[in-house]
Design a protein around this motif. Structure first.
Motif, PDB file in Angstrom:
ATOM      1  N   PRO A   1       0.827  -1.223   0.000  1.00 30.63           N
ATOM      2  CA  PRO A   1       0.000   0.000   0.000  1.00 30.63           C
ATOM      3  C   PRO A   1       0.854   1.263   0.000  1.00 30.63           C
ATOM      4  CG  PRO A   1      -0.013  -1.029   2.170  1.00 30.63           C
ATOM      5  CD  PRO A   1       0.680  -1.987   1.255  1.00 30.63           C
TER       6      PRO A   1
ATOM      7  N   ARG B   1      -5.363  -0.660   0.200  1.00 28.05           N
ATOM      8  CA  ARG B   1      -5.634  -1.353   1.457  1.00 28.05           C
ATOM      9  C   ARG B   1      -6.570  -2.536   1.188  1.00 28.05           C
ATOM     10  NH1 ARG B   1      -7.026   2.633   6.167  1.00 28.05           N
ATOM     11  NH2 ARG B   1      -9.063   1.714   5.747  1.00 28.05           N
TER      12      ARG B   1
ATOM     13  N   GLU C   1     -10.966  -2.436   9.088  1.00 30.81           N
ATOM     14  CA  GLU C   1      -9.983  -1.465   8.599  1.00 30.81           C
ATOM     15  C   GLU C   1     -10.248  -0.065   9.152  1.00 30.81           C
ATOM     16  OE1 GLU C   1      -7.204  -1.848   6.184  1.00 30.81           O
ATOM     17  OE2 GLU C   1      -7.491  -3.819   7.067  1.00 30.81           O
TER      18      GLU C   1
END
Length: 686
Positions: free
Chosen positions: A32, A119, A192
């Protein structure tokens, strides 16, 4: 160890080893670079496509489900590539691989290489969105077929079957699979979004959950490729193949549904456990941070914890729609306006805007403080009505607001509700330039004094009340500038109210009769505590028939009563009692005048605290006897003479000994504050 137990142990061990190897490969592709997108919003669009795709009666489906923030969906922070192009690339890769060589696992890993910069939540949402776009196009064409010639031509070129009724089992399994994948994706987004970096978590719990997420992301991506292949298989399918191919496809999709359901069950439990753990830690950190009053140099740490856990630009300027970070509030007094998404009734909202941004004193404070609207829903999920209300208000107000209040961290909402005691009524929590709470609810203060209340602390509220007397200036404030100027100019003012038109006409006629003798008295109609349509009609009649000096608009009348109610609340919150506090006693009396259908009036002169409140029938009685006290009007003024006549002196057996020194003027007179009689005049030479 018996054979059954041995076999189960071997299967679990083999599965674990296989999972660990897969996770290592997935992590090799994961790199990422900080780019972020609105995963939840994009998932919502994907869900809408899947919901409407197989339902031809779209008009019968509640279109509120389409409510999304169109602008925020396409914001990809940290990427030069438009979101639409990214989805197109993924879709193209999926469709091309469907026809090419390579097993499903290899094709799945290629997708992870393509999505390496994102992500985990973004990876799976983008894959689902790419599939949904293609799937939606297919169903849009099939729904328009055969009535629409364009749809017929497209279906012919793509060699899609003219009838898909025999494919229903396949599409039913496919829809169920996508629904399950969306549920799993929602779990990934929830994890997340947890503020793991801001607390010290249980690392074993987090590590286990992440392993679940890696495997879930793999199977979502793999299952999406299978779904895509199913759509691709429709091209050039021979009629005799429809039944057999559909049965095989339905079986394959059903097996994936079973696998994804197991993944959803395990991941959901794991994420819920993490959520409870992190929320508890985060809640305690908020408490500790607000208790610590020594180490902070500014308000940034506090504001970051409250609003910037999931988004670097959590605020928006409602006037310009610009997205902003909490750094915009550095070194400022910050007023957090916490409310339900509906905020306030429209009239009170107008008053709040008037008292903060339109108040004359606000020009002197430009940039010293900011209001941030923090809408919090009491539902498990924001309703469509709440979202629509937020969208309208956040595009219209003069202050700041959260961009995505729906994603406010659960620990923060719990903190606001419990520690700041937010129940349902709006509150204004004031943070000073260091982020310390100086007032847990300054809403009353702001509605009473507006910008004059800066810096809006409890001590400032107490100070303002200590400086106030029961005067016309306190009653009027700045809600009507022209009237406020008349008060400052020392004119006689009469505020009166009723919804009894006959009494109003009689009262105004009597006043005009006395005015003809030279009386200067400005009349102001203020309706009643709960202004109704009757009050609106009376305003029109007053304006046409009675030619009074000031006609407050219906909105200004509402402002007048809102402020009175806030005065009462402020006094009570500060522990005042009506029997010992003159202002509270008078305000409470005015707020109960509606209990009986009678008129009333408050009369005063300029900034003087010698004002009188009289019930309607009594006032008419005094005015009818004006000749009896007319001679005092020349000495004391109209209000003073009425005050002397209306308040009967007590039966004293001895003279009152009260004295008062006043500057000498020829013909001057004054009323004793104790016995309410005219003071005898003696001249003192100095």
């Amino acid at each position: 160890m018996n054979s059954i137990v041995s076999r189960q142990w071997w299967q679990r061990s083999a599965s674990s080893i296989e999972g660990d190897a897969l996770i290592k490969k997935l992590l090799l592709s994961h790199d990422p670079d900080g780019r972020r997108l609105e995963s939840e919003q994009l998932l919502r669009v994907t869900e809408n496509i899947m919901r409407f795709a197989t339902n031809s009666e779209v008009s019968n489906i509640h279109r509120d489900a389409l409510a999304v923030d169109n602008e925020s969906i396409f914001d990809v922070v940290g990427s030069q590539e438009p979101l639409g192009y990214t989805i197109y690339k993924i879709s193209r890769e999926m469709l091309c691989k469907c026809c090419g060589k390579g097993d499903i696992h290899t094709r799945t890993m290629v997708m992870f290489d393509l999505l390496g910069s994102y992500r985990w939540d973004a990876k799976v949402v983008l894959v689902l969105a790419a599939f949904a776009a293609s799937y939606g196009e297919f169903w849009l064409t099939m729904q328009l077929y055969p009535e629409n010639p364009l749809a017929v031509s497209i279906a012919m070129l793509k060699q899609w079957p003219s009838s898909i009724s025999k494919l229903n089992p396949r599409f039913k399994s496919l829809s169920l699979l996508v629904k399950t994948m969306i549920d799993v994706t929602r779990c990934i987004i929830s994890f997340e979004g947890l503020p793991v970096a801001h607390v010290v978590p249980d690392f074993d719990m987090i590590s286990t959950t992440k392993s679940h997420i890696f495997i879930a992301a793999y199977w979502i991506t793999r299952s999406t490729l299978v779904c895509c292949s199913n759509i691709k298989d429709l091209i050039a399918m021979r009629p005799e193949q429809v039944h057999s191919n559909s049965a095989i496809a339905a079986w394959e999709l059903s097996s994936l549904v079973y696998r994804m359901s197991n993944i959803r069950s395990g991941l959901s439990q794991q994420v819920d456990e993490c959520h409870r753990h992190i929320e508890m830690k985060m809640y305690q950190k908020l408490i500790d941070t607000f208790k610590d009053k020594e180490s902070r140099k500014d308000n940034q740490e506090v504001l970051q914890l409250l609003f910037a856990l999931k988004n670097d630009l959590p605020l928006k300027n409602c006037s310009t729609q610009a997205k902003l970070g909490v750094s915009e509030l550095k070194d400022k007094v910050v007023i957090l306006l916490v409310s339900k998404p509906e905020l306030l009734p429209l009239e009170e909202l107008f008053l709040l805007v008037h008292q903060t941004y339109d108040h004359p004193y606000s020009k002197n404070l430009k940039g010293s403080y900011e209001i941030v609207w923090v809408p919090i829903s009491f539902s498990d999920k924001w309703t469509i009505a709440e979202e629509e209300s937020f969208d309208i208000l956040s595009n219209s107000l003069s202050w700041f607001s959260l961009c995505r209040p729906q994603s406010l961290d659960s620990a923060v909402m719990k903190f606001i509700k419990q520690e700041w005691e937010f129940k349902a009524e709006p509150i204004m929590v004031v943070l000073d330039s260091k982020g310390m709470v100086t007032h847990s609810n300054a809403l009353d203060m702001v509605l009473i004094w507006g910008a004059r209340g800066y810096p809006f602390s409890v001590s400032k509220e107490i100070q303002l009340w200590e400086m106030e007397n029961w005067t016309l200036q306190l009653l009027i404030d700045e809600i009507e500038p022209q009237l406020a100027s008349s008060v400052e100019g020392g004119r006689n003012i009469c505020l009166y109210g009723s919804d009894n038109l006959d009494w109003i006409r009689e009262f105004n006629a009597k006043i005009n009769e006395i005015r003809a003798k030279g009386l200067q008295l400005d009349m102001v109609y203020v309706g009643n505590k709960n202004p109704s349509e009757q009050v609106r009609n009376i305003l029109t009649i007053i304006n046409k028939e009675m030619h009074i000096d000031f006609v407050l608009s219906f909105t200004k009348i509402q402002f007048f009563w809102f402020r009175l109610e806030r005065m009462r609340k402020s006094k009570l919150r500060l522990g005042k009692m009506a029997d010992s506090d003159h202002i509270l006693r008078e305000v409470s009396a005015l707020l109960t005048t509606d209990d009986e259908d009678k008129g009333w009036a408050v009369l005063g002169k300029g900034l003087s605290s010698d004002i009188i409140r009289v019930e309607g029938s009594k006032l008419m009685e005094y005015l009818n006897r004006f000749p009896e006290w007319e001679e005092n009007e020349a000495k004391l003024g109209f209000v003073g003479a009425l005050f002397l006549y209306a308040v009967e002196p007590p039966d004293h057996t001895a003279h009152c000994s009260h004295s008062k020194l006043i500057p000498y003027t020829d013909g001057s007179a004054a009323v004793c504050r104790n016995c309410k009689r005219l003071l005898k005049k003696f001249v003192v030479y100095e």
